[in-house]
Structure formats: C-alpha cells, structure tokens
Enzyme design. Sequence first.
Site, PDB file in Angstrom:
ATOM      1  N   GLN A  30       0.797  -1.221   0.000  1.00 36.07           N
ATOM      2  CA  GLN A  30       0.000   0.000   0.000  1.00 36.07           C
ATOM      3  C   GLN A  30       0.835   1.279   0.000  1.00 36.07           C
ATOM      4  O   GLN A  30       0.334   2.340  -0.349  1.00 36.07           O
ATOM      5  CB  GLN A  30      -0.957  -0.010   1.200  1.00 36.07           C
ATOM      6  CG  GLN A  30      -1.972  -1.129   1.091  1.00 36.07           C
ATOM      7  CD  GLN A  30      -2.927  -1.173   2.263  1.00 36.07           C
ATOM      8  OE1 GLN A  30      -2.643  -1.791   3.278  1.00 36.07           O
ATOM      9  NE2 GLN A  30      -4.064  -0.519   2.154  1.00 36.07           N
ATOM     10  N   HIS A  50      -2.334  -4.846 -12.356  1.00 35.06           N
ATOM     11  CA  HIS A  50      -1.888  -4.635 -13.740  1.00 35.06           C
ATOM     12  C   HIS A  50      -2.825  -5.303 -14.748  1.00 35.06           C
ATOM     13  O   HIS A  50      -3.123  -4.749 -15.800  1.00 35.06           O
ATOM     14  CB  HIS A  50      -0.458  -5.176 -13.932  1.00 35.06           C
ATOM     15  CG  HIS A  50       0.570  -4.389 -13.182  1.00 35.06           C
ATOM     16  ND1 HIS A  50       1.764  -4.911 -12.756  1.00 35.06           N
ATOM     17  CD2 HIS A  50       0.569  -3.101 -12.767  1.00 35.06           C
ATOM     18  CE1 HIS A  50       2.450  -3.974 -12.119  1.00 35.06           C
ATOM     19  NE2 HIS A  50       1.750  -2.875 -12.103  1.00 35.06           N
ATOM     20  N   ASP A  63       2.186   0.771  -8.004  1.00 37.25           N
ATOM     21  CA  ASP A  63       3.522   0.837  -8.615  1.00 37.25           C
ATOM     22  C   ASP A  63       4.413   1.892  -7.948  1.00 37.25           C
ATOM     23  O   ASP A  63       5.617   1.688  -7.793  1.00 37.25           O
ATOM     24  CB  ASP A  63       3.421   1.169 -10.113  1.00 37.25           C
ATOM     25  CG  ASP A  63       2.895  -0.002 -10.938  1.00 37.25           C
ATOM     26  OD1 ASP A  63       2.581  -1.058 -10.343  1.00 37.25           O
ATOM     27  OD2 ASP A  63       2.801   0.138 -12.173  1.00 37.25           O
ATOM     28  N   ARG A  88       3.829   0.160  13.166  1.00 35.70           N
ATOM     29  CA  ARG A  88       3.480  -1.141  12.593  1.00 35.70           C
ATOM     30  C   ARG A  88       3.557  -1.061  11.070  1.00 35.70           C
ATOM     31  O   ARG A  88       2.864  -0.257  10.456  1.00 35.70           O
ATOM     32  CB  ARG A  88       2.071  -1.541  13.039  1.00 35.70           C
ATOM     33  CG  ARG A  88       1.589  -2.805  12.403  1.00 35.70           C
ATOM     34  CD  ARG A  88       0.270  -3.348  12.956  1.00 35.70           C
ATOM     35  NE  ARG A  88       0.002  -4.568  12.219  1.00 35.70           N
ATOM     36  CZ  ARG A  88      -1.064  -4.796  11.465  1.00 35.70           C
ATOM     37  NH1 ARG A  88      -2.045  -3.922  11.409  1.00 35.70           N
ATOM     38  NH2 ARG A  88      -1.174  -5.914  10.783  1.00 35.70           N
ATOM     39  N   HIS A 133       1.210  -9.123   4.879  1.00 31.53           N
ATOM     40  CA  HIS A 133       0.024  -8.266   4.756  1.00 31.53           C
ATOM     41  C   HIS A 133      -0.429  -8.313   3.290  1.00 31.53           C
ATOM     42  O   HIS A 133      -0.343  -7.334   2.554  1.00 31.53           O
ATOM     43  CB  HIS A 133       0.346  -6.840   5.222  1.00 31.53           C
ATOM     44  CG  HIS A 133      -0.856  -5.964   5.456  1.00 31.53           C
ATOM     45  ND1 HIS A 133      -1.019  -5.218   6.612  1.00 31.53           N
ATOM     46  CD2 HIS A 133      -1.935  -5.694   4.697  1.00 31.53           C
ATOM     47  CE1 HIS A 133      -2.156  -4.532   6.531  1.00 31.53           C
ATOM     48  NE2 HIS A 133      -2.728  -4.803   5.382  1.00 31.53           N
ATOM     49  N   ASN A 177      -1.620 -10.525   8.663  1.00 32.97           N
ATOM     50  CA  ASN A 177      -2.613  -9.474   8.838  1.00 32.97           C
ATOM     51  C   ASN A 177      -3.949  -9.922   8.253  1.00 32.97           C
ATOM     52  O   ASN A 177      -4.036 -10.261   7.072  1.00 32.97           O
ATOM     53  CB  ASN A 177      -2.178  -8.193   8.126  1.00 32.97           C
ATOM     54  CG  ASN A 177      -3.234  -7.103   8.262  1.00 32.97           C
ATOM     55  OD1 ASN A 177      -3.434  -6.565   9.349  1.00 32.97           O
ATOM     56  ND2 ASN A 177      -3.946  -6.807   7.182  1.00 32.97           N
ATOM     57  N   GLU A 178      -4.956  -9.913   9.090  1.00 31.38           N
ATOM     58  CA  GLU A 178      -6.328 -10.203   8.672  1.00 31.38           C
ATOM     59  C   GLU A 178      -6.475 -11.495   7.874  1.00 31.38           C
ATOM     60  O   GLU A 178      -6.794 -11.477   6.673  1.00 31.38           O
ATOM     61  CB  GLU A 178      -6.915  -9.029   7.878  1.00 31.38           C
ATOM     62  CG  GLU A 178      -6.996  -7.749   8.682  1.00 31.38           C
ATOM     63  CD  GLU A 178      -7.901  -6.691   8.051  1.00 31.38           C
ATOM     64  OE1 GLU A 178      -8.397  -6.903   6.938  1.00 31.38           O
ATOM     65  OE2 GLU A 178      -8.119  -5.650   8.697  1.00 31.38           O
ATOM     66  N   ASN A 322      -8.102  -6.055  14.273  1.00 25.35           N
ATOM     67  CA  ASN A 322      -8.419  -4.902  13.422  1.00 25.35           C
ATOM     68  C   ASN A 322      -9.931  -4.788  13.389  1.00 25.35           C
ATOM     69  O   ASN A 322     -10.615  -5.775  13.088  1.00 25.35           O
ATOM     70  CB  ASN A 322      -7.942  -5.124  11.987  1.00 25.35           C
ATOM     71  CG  ASN A 322      -6.435  -5.297  11.869  1.00 25.35           C
ATOM     72  OD1 ASN A 322      -5.696  -5.201  12.846  1.00 25.35           O
ATOM     73  ND2 ASN A 322      -5.973  -5.551  10.648  1.00 25.35           N
ATOM     74  N   TYR A 324     -13.379  -2.021  12.377  1.00 27.22           N
ATOM     75  CA  TYR A 324     -13.780  -0.766  11.749  1.00 27.22           C
ATOM     76  C   TYR A 324     -15.254  -0.428  11.917  1.00 27.22           C
ATOM     77  O   TYR A 324     -15.611   0.685  12.194  1.00 27.22           O
ATOM     78  CB  TYR A 324     -13.466  -0.831  10.247  1.00 27.22           C
ATOM     79  CG  TYR A 324     -11.977  -0.798   9.933  1.00 27.22           C
ATOM     80  CD1 TYR A 324     -11.331   0.401   9.718  1.00 27.22           C
ATOM     81  CD2 TYR A 324     -11.218  -1.976   9.872  1.00 27.22           C
ATOM     82  CE1 TYR A 324      -9.976   0.452   9.440  1.00 27.22           C
ATOM     83  CE2 TYR A 324      -9.859  -1.934   9.589  1.00 27.22           C
ATOM     84  CZ  TYR A 324      -9.237  -0.717   9.375  1.00 27.22           C
ATOM     85  OH  TYR A 324      -7.899  -0.662   9.099  1.00 27.22           O
ATOM     86  N   GLU A 394      -5.498  -2.350  14.183  1.00 32.37           N
ATOM     87  CA  GLU A 394      -5.973  -1.366  13.203  1.00 32.37           C
ATOM     88  C   GLU A 394      -7.340  -0.858  13.606  1.00 32.37           C
ATOM     89  O   GLU A 394      -8.194  -1.622  14.055  1.00 32.37           O
ATOM     90  CB  GLU A 394      -6.124  -1.969  11.796  1.00 32.37           C
ATOM     91  CG  GLU A 394      -4.864  -2.055  10.993  1.00 32.37           C
ATOM     92  CD  GLU A 394      -5.089  -2.676   9.619  1.00 32.37           C
ATOM     93  OE1 GLU A 394      -6.193  -2.503   9.056  1.00 32.37           O
ATOM     94  OE2 GLU A 394      -4.166  -3.336   9.123  1.00 32.37           O
TER      95      GLU A 394
HETATM   96  C1  BGP Z   1      -7.882  -3.378   6.565  1.00 33.72           C
HETATM   97  C2  BGP Z   1      -6.516  -3.657   6.004  1.00 33.72           C
HETATM   98  C3  BGP Z   1      -5.763  -2.419   5.627  1.00 33.72           C
HETATM   99  C4  BGP Z   1      -6.634  -1.319   5.066  1.00 33.72           C
HETATM  100  C5  BGP Z   1      -8.014  -1.158   5.690  1.00 33.72           C
HETATM  101  C6  BGP Z   1      -9.005  -0.372   4.864  1.00 33.72           C
HETATM  102  O1  BGP Z   1      -8.715  -4.458   6.301  1.00 33.72           O
HETATM  103  O2  BGP Z   1      -5.721  -4.423   6.875  1.00 33.72           O
HETATM  104  O3  BGP Z   1      -4.700  -2.811   4.794  1.00 33.72           O
HETATM  105  O4  BGP Z   1      -6.568  -1.224   3.730  1.00 33.72           O
HETATM  106  O5  BGP Z   1      -8.595  -2.377   5.989  1.00 33.72           O
HETATM  107  O6  BGP Z   1      -9.725  -1.210   3.999  1.00 33.72           O
HETATM  108  P1  BGP Z   1     -10.027  -0.909   2.481  1.00 33.72           P
HETATM  109  O7  BGP Z   1      -8.790  -0.362   1.883  1.00 33.72           O
HETATM  110  O8  BGP Z   1     -10.426  -2.212   1.873  1.00 33.72           O
HETATM  111  O9  BGP Z   1     -11.147   0.083   2.511  1.00 33.72           O
END
Ligand code: BGP
Length: 486
Positions: A30, A50, A63, A88, A133, A177-178, A322, A324, A394
């Site tokens: 990322q 790509h 890229d 991290r 990741h 990660n995840e 993580n 959200y 996260e």
């Molecule tokens: C988590 C990931 C991150 C990040 C974030 C946002 O799931 O670990 O790498 O990208 O989500 O999600 P997204 O970019 O899919 O909106």
Amino acid sequence: ATTTQQPDDPAYELTFPEDFLFSSATASYQIEGAWNISGKGENIWDRLSHEHPELILDGSNGDVACDSYHKYKEDIRIVKELGTKVYRFSLSWSRILPTGAIDVVNEDGLRYYNAIIDECIANKIEPMISIFHWDLPQPLQDMGGFPNEVIADYFVDYADLVFEKFGDRVKWWVTVNEPWSVCADGYGAGGKAPGIKSEGRADYLCAHTVLKAHARTYHLYKDKYFATQQGKLGIAANSNFYFPKDPNNPDDVAAAKRWLDFQLGWYTHPIFSANGDYPPELKTRVRDASINKQKLHKSRLPEFTAQEVAYIKGTADFYGINTYTSNLVADAKETDPNRPAVGTRAGDCGITTSVAPEWDATIASWFYVAPGNMRGLLNWIKDEYNNPPVIITENGYPDAGAIKDVQRVNYYRMNLLEVLKAINDDKCNVIGYTTWSLMDNYEWFYGYEHKFGLYHVDFNDPDRPRIPKMSAKFYQKLISTRKVPK
Ligand code: BGP
C-alpha cells in the site's frame, strides 16, 4: 450524529496506562511502490492491479504509491512527530524472496528493511512487523496460493529468514494481517487479490493453511529465536462486533453470537480458546450443510487432528484485532426466503446481516459508524478467551481526503473512549491501539479514492509530501496527555 459520546462523558477523565502501546500502521504494497526495482519479484497485487485495473475503483495500482521505498525516512519522521511508541509496518515477501522461496534471497530487500528498522531504533520507535500483509509472491499463487497447504512450508522458511535477519531489533511480530480478508475475501468472495470466488470452499482451505503456517511460525520463533531475541508474536485478526437485529429475540441474539464464531472464532478459536480447534458450531453446521444437504462426501471445513489442535492452541503472545464497523445479525431459518444459499458461509451459519438505520454512512459502502462496536468486540474477546492481552492492530475511518478531517477525529474519539471504558470499567486487558493508517495510501480495490491517513499524501506530486491532518494533531495530543481530547 457521528458519535454517541457526550461532552460530559466521564471517560474523558480516564487515562491510558503509562506503558500503553500507541501505534500507527501501514502495509508494504500500500505504501512502498518500487514494484519492480532492485530485484523485487511480482506479487498477487502487482498481477491483479496490472491485469485487472477495472476491478480497482480508479483503475490504479501500487507501482509508486507513497514511494516509501525511497521515502521511508519521511515515514519515520512523521511517526516520530505523532509520538507513537510503535510503528506497525509489513514486509514485502517478494522484495525479500522474489520467487517466494528461500533459495533466492534479494539482498536489496534485506538492506531496505534493515534501514527502516535501524531508522526506527535511532528514533526510539519500536517496530512491529507484519510478516505478511496480503502481497503473496505470484509464483506461490501459481501453485494455488493458500488453499494449497504446501504454502505453509514457504511461509515458515520466509519467517525463519526474517527472524534471523531482523529479530535482534524487532520485539513485536504479527504473522498474518487479517487472515479473514486473505481467505474469505481473497479466495471466497473474490474481493481481494487473487480474486478467487469460491465461497465456503477455498476460503476454508485457505484458513486451514494460514492457521498451520501461523502456529509453525510461532513454534519456530519460540524454539529457535526466543531465547536470544525475547520478542512477542501474535496474529492480527479482523472482525466487526455483531449486534442482534432484534435484541429481544433470543434467536437473533444466538445468531449474532454464532456469526462472531464464523467470522472471528474461525481464526482465533483454534489459537486462543481453552479447547482449541474451530468453534463447535462452525464444525457442526458446515458438516451438516455439506453432508446432509449438499450430499458431499465430507465437510467443506477441513478438520484438524487432535495433535494439530494441541499444536495450534496457545500460539500467540497477544491477540491482535483490526476493527472498523459493525452489522446487525438476524437468524434465518431454513424456510426464510432471504437466507443465503447453503454453501455460502452466511448460509451455513443461518444468518442475514444488515446495518442499523441510525448508523452514519461513509464513503465506503461497507463502512458505517457503529457506536458500541469497539467495546462490544473487546468484551467478546475477554469473555471468550479468558482476557488475553489485546492489541488493537488497526482502527480508522475512510473519507475522500479532507485535511480538516472532523469526521475522522469524531470516529477516533468515539472508539478511544470505548477503549478506555473497556479497560477501566470492563477490565479488558487492552495493551495497545493502532490507527489505520499513518498516511493516505493505496486502499486495495478502492485505489486512491478512499483515504484513511492521519497524514495527507499528494499522489499528484512526485515528491509525495506527507501533510498532517486534523486527526494527526488529535492523535498526537491524545498520546502526549494519555487522555481523549474533548
Ligand atoms: C484493513 C486492512 C488495511 C486497510 C483497511 C481499509 O482491512 O488491513 O490494509 O486497507 O482495511 O480497507 P479498504 O482499503 O479495503 O477500505
């Protein structure tokens, strides 16, 4: 209202423990760019972005991204400015091992990560490294990727190398990660690279490999490196907390709990529960759906042997999570016309999901601001797994890129007040908190359209300057006062 907290919320008076691990996160694909520079091999995100730009919201790729391959000192400078104890970040497997296998080591990859680690140490920042990741070397995907168990062998070889090369200075390790996103998205729904759609089949196989790879990596570290390196190793799982759609309906209450087992327990029950193995209802329901309804020879969910259960159990020093957003979950009986098909994971689980009308929408269709998600999830982990040390690896908020990011600040305020309440009122053993993300970056299928950064990055400027947003100043103040700023 984006938040439920009141200006007189008593949690504003609470403080985070002195040794609390504040952190901010990034990930190799990322931010790094330099996708084909100095010996790096191709990975599944290079390939997908790509070959299938139409899958990415703005048709873009990683890229160049934040050009952190060249600008890592800038990254550490802003970490230092924020004042977090921890940074991290993740290693690009194919930058270190271009083919994914241990026989060809790319010295420039080692040099690059050594430089980042040294820069962290020189600035008194503790690196927390995610070994993986999502950027799987393409040659390993060509062998089937994670649904093929042989990938665990490659993973362990790679982990062995990075412990050997970097472990003298790295005390925090995250294996994967995840894993849910890797498997349920990458090999189930197809919403992440490699974009394979095989829900209820390849995703279960993937999880099985990931869990074995994780456990073997943990044992390897303990047996070979711990005595000299003394680090801690965990996994960064991901999940929403799930609320029953009708809290007065016991079937919905049971369904919400069951879906947590299917989403999060799937990965963390084998590692953290007293008995190990997959959650009992995950096993019985998938088995029943496979054999009785689909007339398959055996369950689509692979089985661990008793020996494997014992081997995987207890393989983490901390529980990384993580999180959200959230969902409402309703029970869906066999006769329910809305019930997802047998063979999908939601169908196997017997649930439907929705969002609450009062939750605020964001730029991302999957993301609503859901009060209570953080505290609910931390309490679930505490109750389910006997209160393990938890690091929120996260948490963050998507928008279109405002510098005066009021909604992001509100989101952080709401979540961090919930963390404080979880620690103080509920006695949850939370030892760290990480924002996603340190800076705007390549957000997978959302390209550069969705921003999560505390720092703004101008992707039209070849210098990629990093500019603090309002949320960076908020987090900085929070860290220095150890209280949530009003
Ligand atoms: C988590 C990931 C991150 C990040 C974030 C946002 O799931 O670990 O790498 O990208 O989500 O999600 P997204 O970019 O899919 O909106």
